[in-house]
Write a protein that holds these residues in place. Structure first.
Motif, PDB file in Angstrom:
ATOM      1  N   PRO A  30       0.815  -1.221   0.000  1.00  0.00           N
ATOM      2  CA  PRO A  30       0.000   0.000   0.000  1.00  0.00           C
ATOM      3  C   PRO A  30       0.852   1.277   0.000  1.00  0.00           C
ATOM      4  CG  PRO A  30      -0.910  -1.577   1.549  1.00  0.00           C
ATOM      5  CD  PRO A  30       0.396  -2.145   1.073  1.00  0.00           C
ATOM      6  N   VAL A  31       1.957   1.263   0.695  1.00  0.00           N
ATOM      7  CA  VAL A  31       2.830   2.442   0.732  1.00  0.00           C
ATOM      8  C   VAL A  31       3.404   2.719  -0.652  1.00  0.00           C
ATOM      9  CG1 VAL A  31       4.973   3.360   1.678  1.00  0.00           C
ATOM     10  CG2 VAL A  31       3.400   2.143   3.162  1.00  0.00           C
ATOM     11  N   VAL A  32       3.872   1.687  -1.317  1.00  0.00           N
ATOM     12  CA  VAL A  32       4.449   1.857  -2.652  1.00  0.00           C
ATOM     13  C   VAL A  32       3.374   2.317  -3.637  1.00  0.00           C
ATOM     14  CG1 VAL A  32       5.545   0.648  -4.575  1.00  0.00           C
ATOM     15  CG2 VAL A  32       6.323   0.239  -2.237  1.00  0.00           C
ATOM     16  N   ARG A  33       2.164   1.736  -3.531  1.00  0.00           N
ATOM     17  CA  ARG A  33       1.078   2.181  -4.423  1.00  0.00           C
ATOM     18  C   ARG A  33       0.779   3.656  -4.216  1.00  0.00           C
ATOM     19  NH1 ARG A  33      -2.358  -3.044  -3.497  1.00  0.00           N
ATOM     20  NH2 ARG A  33      -2.389  -2.085  -1.459  1.00  0.00           N
ATOM     21  N   ASN A  34       0.777   4.102  -2.961  1.00  0.00           N
ATOM     22  CA  ASN A  34       0.517   5.505  -2.652  1.00  0.00           C
ATOM     23  C   ASN A  34       1.614   6.389  -3.249  1.00  0.00           C
ATOM     24  OD1 ASN A  34      -0.744   7.737  -1.540  1.00  0.00           O
ATOM     25  ND2 ASN A  34       0.331   7.545   0.402  1.00  0.00           N
TER      26      ASN A  34
END
Length: 50
Positions: A30-34
């Motif tokens: 989720p962090v990388v997608r953000n």
């Protein structure tokens, strides 16, 4: 250990790392997608800063 044993260990480790990186590209956290979304928005808003 013989030289061939070291070679096999390194080969396995490199293959494992490559598979993990491929998996991370297909299913980012989720962090990388953000971060990817923020980067895309920045490029859209400020294309001159490329």
């Amino acid at each position: 250990m013989q030289l061939e044993d070291y070679f096999n260990i390194l080969t396995h480790w490199l293959e494992w790392g490559q598979k993990r990186r491929q998996e991370q590209r297909r299913n980012p956290s989720p962090v990388v997608r953000n971060l990817m979304q923020l980067k895309a928005e920045k490029i859209t808003l400020y294309p001159e800063n490329l």
